[in-house]
Structure formats: structure tokens, C-alpha cells
Design an enzyme around this catalytic site. Structure first.
Site, mmCIF file in Angstrom:
data_model
loop_
_atom_site.group_PDB
_atom_site.id
_atom_site.type_symbol
_atom_site.label_atom_id
_atom_site.label_comp_id
_atom_site.label_asym_id
_atom_site.label_seq_id
_atom_site.Cartn_x
_atom_site.Cartn_y
_atom_site.Cartn_z
ATOM 1 N N THR A 137 -68.219 39.101 13.170
ATOM 2 C CA THR A 137 -68.706 39.813 14.346
ATOM 3 C C THR A 137 -69.625 40.919 13.854
ATOM 4 O OG1 THR A 137 -66.747 41.214 14.283
ATOM 5 C CG2 THR A 137 -66.719 39.369 15.832
ATOM 6 N N LYS A 189 -67.792 45.595 14.503
ATOM 7 C CA LYS A 189 -66.648 46.326 13.935
ATOM 8 C C LYS A 189 -67.190 47.376 12.955
ATOM 9 C CE LYS A 189 -63.305 42.689 14.950
ATOM 10 N NZ LYS A 189 -63.986 41.447 15.355
ATOM 11 N N TYR A 213 -85.300 34.144 28.635
ATOM 12 C CA TYR A 213 -84.635 32.902 28.209
ATOM 13 C C TYR A 213 -85.328 32.389 26.967
ATOM 14 C CZ TYR A 213 -80.797 30.987 30.841
ATOM 15 O OH TYR A 213 -79.552 30.731 31.317
ATOM 16 N N GLU A 253 -83.921 29.528 24.786
ATOM 17 C CA GLU A 253 -83.133 28.462 24.165
ATOM 18 C C GLU A 253 -83.908 27.851 23.009
ATOM 19 O OE1 GLU A 253 -82.506 26.884 28.018
ATOM 20 O OE2 GLU A 253 -80.372 26.536 27.613
ATOM 21 N N ASP A 294 -63.749 33.975 7.531
ATOM 22 C CA ASP A 294 -63.956 34.740 8.764
ATOM 23 C C ASP A 294 -63.926 36.209 8.363
ATOM 24 O OD1 ASP A 294 -63.814 36.177 11.085
ATOM 25 O OD2 ASP A 294 -62.502 34.753 12.119
ATOM 26 N N ARG A 325 -71.665 44.194 20.350
ATOM 27 C CA ARG A 325 -70.629 43.154 20.430
ATOM 28 C C ARG A 325 -71.298 41.788 20.268
ATOM 29 N NH1 ARG A 325 -65.692 43.414 21.510
ATOM 30 N NH2 ARG A 325 -65.978 45.659 21.594
HETATM 31 N N1 DSN Z 1 -59.683 41.376 18.782
HETATM 32 C C1 DSN Z 1 -60.070 41.477 17.391
HETATM 33 C C2 DSN Z 1 -59.224 42.442 16.670
HETATM 34 O O1 DSN Z 1 -58.850 43.438 17.267
HETATM 35 O O2 DSN Z 1 -58.947 42.280 15.499
HETATM 36 C C3 DSN Z 1 -60.107 40.165 16.731
HETATM 37 O O3 DSN Z 1 -60.791 39.261 17.531
#
Ligand code: DSN
Length: 420
Positions: A231, A234, A59, A61, A205, A240
Site C-alpha cells: 500500500t 502507511k 478516465y 483505462e 506483501d 490510500r
Molecule cells: N488494515 C490494515 C492494517 O491495519 O494493518 C491491513 O490491511
């Protein structure tokens, strides 16, 4: 090395054979088919090792040097390393690696920049935006006044004059750009100029693009945006999770918006895995990878066009392509199902001005992060386009067998990699 440092699938099998079977079944699915979901990738064994580590027990925080728990010396180092790597890789003044996901990063960015009820101008979801950019079923559409911008019906591209007109008419407090299904480059400088004209914050984003930015395959939003959310799983090929980059003057507001406003304890194993991915993405080889991701997406889009699937927006500059299937008389959902049976994993996707419901959709979205990680190039993309064409048209023939044969030459995770 101590047996408990990382993934130990033999032990998992002895302790919980049911879950072990699922984990291995998913590994087999990932290896034995073509993974063309544009938002997925294969993380490295090093990222998997950090994810499956004892850092999950801690933990922490707060932030490094200012935690609410003792014993944070090791995890502080991991977070500091990750933050430093993110700042260096993207030339950002500040980075926060704690968001649990892209939507969590966006929630924190809203919290840092605007108040409930404020107007937010963002791309419409059916034109390629994201749930957290103002959908009525999401916090972003319920707590903020969403004004959407579409793409042009003729070019299927963002019309910056229209975005400017909407901004002047609605005076948003925040403008968002960045998309989940927009294959072309976004002009971040144009968005910056519109935001400045109306006195709005600009949030990019970059969830889909950040890996391409790391690999210098597309221009960076960082110099233009007040806040960049993204994120890490990708094209970037990390675990993730989410990440926020911002200017120094917003650092405190962003950090407080993540913790304690929208999140509690950070996932230190995930933050360590993000740090590993950021190190990997800063290596020269990653530039070759990112460039090949785009070259592969172009080849795949061209191949699909030759199969009668019209590329939305005329093609792609990124890692993904959208294909309009209406000329084939096959819906996106039918195509998704047929491809799935042929071991080709992709997703149905609305095309701009889609006459079908989103659950049916007239298009498919394909992406090349996974197949490029496997080492495939343009020749394989042309072959994959042909396989998709046959699967979508439901032609008799052993498409699944050909897929299995193709991926045998480009294994996702050799057994020794995962079980090391
Ligand atoms: N689920 C993602 C995508 O496939 O683009 C976006 O959050």
C-alpha cells in the site's frame, strides 16, 4: 493559482455544510489526539493537493501511451513519473501504480501468478497475516487452497524450518510473506530459498514495510521476491492505495492482471498523489524519518513493557509493536475503548495463540508513523507509554487532557497547511 486546483474547504462549506463539518471534525480528531494505528499516517499537504485535484475527472483505462480514451496526455505523464520514481526508489524492474488498495494489489498478484485451486502457503491471520493471505471469508481462502504457517509459541517468531517443512509437504504454487502484525524483521532470503526449493513463486506483501524500505530502515524484499505488493498510505505517507513491484519478465502479466482483469479505470488523482509521495520518500529527510519511526516504536514497546504490557516477540525492529495485556487482566477490546476515551487511537489485536476471540483479543497493536510525522521522539514515546498504561488500567485522572497538552506541541497539520 486557479481556485479549482486543489482542496477548497470554504467552497465545500458553502456547497455542502454537512460533509464539510464531517471533514473538519475528522481533521480535529486527527489533531487533538494521539494516532497510533500502525497502518496510518498523515500525508503531506502536497499529497492532499494532488488527491483533491481535477485529475479525478479523467478516465484513462489502459496504460500510458495505450489508453482506451483520448485526452490522456497529462495523466500519462503523471503515471509515467510515478512509475519511474517507484522503480528508482525501490530498485525494481517494473512498477504498477494502479491498484486501488493493498487487497486489490494482492488480488492482481494472485491473478498474475496462480490459478484458482492452486495451493498458497502464507502466514496465518491470527499470527499476524492478512485477510487476503488465505482467510476463508476472503477471495484468497475461497478460490485458493490455503496452507498457513504460524509463529513459534515460545519465541513468537517465524520458524523457517517449519515453513520449509510445510512447503515440502504441500508443494505450494505461491508462497507469501509479509504481515500486518509481526513486529520483527522477515528473512526474505530464507523465503526465497524455500520457494526455489519447491518451485513456487515468492510474493512479499510489504504493505506495512514499504515506507521503511524506502527510508532504508529495514532490508528490501525487492531483490528476493518475484512480486512485491504494498500500500502507499502507511509509513510511506502517500495517498490510500496500492502498488505492485516486480521483475521485468512478469511485468506484462502483472499489468494485465491489474487492468483489465481485476480493475477498470485507474484513479489518476490517486496515482498523481502516489507520485508526489514517492518523490517525498526519495528525499534524504525521509531516511531520518523512517529511522526515527523504528527508534520510536522500540521506545514505545519498552515503555509499554514497563507498564506491564508484554511485548510480543520480545520487542520490535519495525514501526509497530504488539503488547500482550493478560497480566493486567484487561482485554484488547476494553483497552481500545478506554484509550479511545483518552483520545489515544490504537487497535485491539490478537496475539499469537490468543485464547480470546478476535473481536475481544488479548493484545493491542501500536505504531509510530503518525506521531513520528508530528516530530515526536523517544522521550515523547515514554510519556505516551505512561499515558496508555494509565488509560488501559482505567486510572482516574485526566489522561485525555494530558494527551491534548502533548499534541499541542506537535500539531498534525497546521491550519495553514491544510487550507493553503
Ligand atoms: N488494515 C490494515 C492494517 O491495519 O494493518 C491491513 O490491511
Amino acid at each position: 493559482m486557479d481556485a479549482f486546483w486543489g482542496p477548497d474547504f470554504d467552497m465545500l462549506g458553502r456547497t455542502d455544510p454537512e460533509i464539510a463539518a464531517i471533514v473538519l471534525g475528522e481533521l480535529d480528531r486527527q489533531r487533538s489526539g494521539l494516532q497510533l494505528i500502525a497502518s496510518e499516517n498523515f500525508t503531506s499537504p502536497a499529497v492532499l493537493a494532488a488527491l483533491g485535484s481535477t485529475l479525478t475527472n479523467k478516465y484513462a483505462e489502459g496504460y500510458p501511451g495505450a489508453r482506451y480514451y483520448g485526452g490522456c496526455g497529462q495523466v500519462d505523464q503523471a503515471e509515467e513519473l510515478g512509475v519511474r520514481r517507484a522503480r528508482e526508489l525501490f530498485g525494481a524492474e517494473h512498477a504498477n501504480l494502479q491498484p486501488h488498495s493493498g487487497t486489490a494489489a494482492n488480488l492482481a498478484a494472485y491473478a498474475a501468478l496462480v490459478q484458482p485451486g492452486d495451493t498458497v502457503l502464507a502466514m496465518d491471520l491470527p499470527h499476524g497475516g492478512h485477510l487476503s493471505h488465505g482467510s476463508r471469508v476472503n477471495f484468497s481462502g475461497k478460490w485458493f487452497h490455503h496452507v498457513g504457517y504460524p509463529v513459534r509459541p515460545d519465541t513468537e517468531l517465524i520458524d523457517y524450518d517449519e515453513v520449509r517443512d510445510l512447503a515440502l509437504a504441500h508443494r505450494p504454487a505461491l508462497i507469501i510473506c509479509g504481515a500486518t502484525a509481526y513486529p520483527r524483521l522477515i528473512d526474505f532470503a530464507a523465503f526465497r530459498s524455500i520457494a526455489d526449493e519447491v518451485g513456487a513463486y515468492l510474493m512479499v506483501d510489504a504493505a506495512h514495510l514499504i515506507g521503511l524500505v524506502a527510508g532504508l530502515a529495514v532490508p528490501s524484499p525487492v531483490p528476493h521476491a518475484d512480486v512485491v505488493t504494498c500500500t502507499t498510505h502507511k509509513v510511506l505517507r502517500g495517498p490510500r492505495g496500492g502498488m505492485i513491484l516486480c521483475r521485468a519478465e512478469l511485468a506484462r502479466r502483472v499489468d494485465k492482471a491489474v487492468f483489465p482483469f481485476t480493475q477498470g479505470g485507474p484513479m489518476m488523482h490517486v496515482i498523481a498523489a502516489k507520485a508526489v509521495a514517492l518523490r517525498e520518500a526519495s528525499q534524504p529527510e525521509f531516511r531520518g524519518y523512517a529511522g526515527q519511526v523504528v527508534a520510536n516504536a522500540r521506545a514505545l514497546a519498552e515503555g509499554l513493557a514497563a507498564e506491564g504490557m508484554r511485548p510480543v516477540a520480545g520487542g520490535t525492529d519495525t514501526h509497530l509493536a504488539l503488547a500482550d495485556l493478560r497480566e493486567l487482566g484487561v482485554s484488547g477490546s476494553t483497552a481500545e475503548g478506554r484509550c479511545d476515551r483518552a483520545r489515544i487511537t490504537l487497535n485491539k489485536n490478537a496475539i499469537p495463540y490468543d485464547p480470546e476471540l478476535p473481536t475481544v483479543a488479548s493484545g493491542i497493536r501500536v505504531g509510530t508513523p503518525c506521531v513520528t510525522t508530528q516530530g515526536m521522539r523517544e522521550g515523547e514515546m515514554r510519556r505516551i507509554a505512561g499515558l496508555i498504561g494509565r488509560a488501559v488500567r482505567d486510572e482516574p485522572g485526566a489522561v485525555a487532557d494530558e494527551v491534548a497538552e502533548l499534541v499541542r506541541d506537535f500539531p498534525a497539520y497546521g491550519r495553514q497547511e491544510v487550507f493553503a
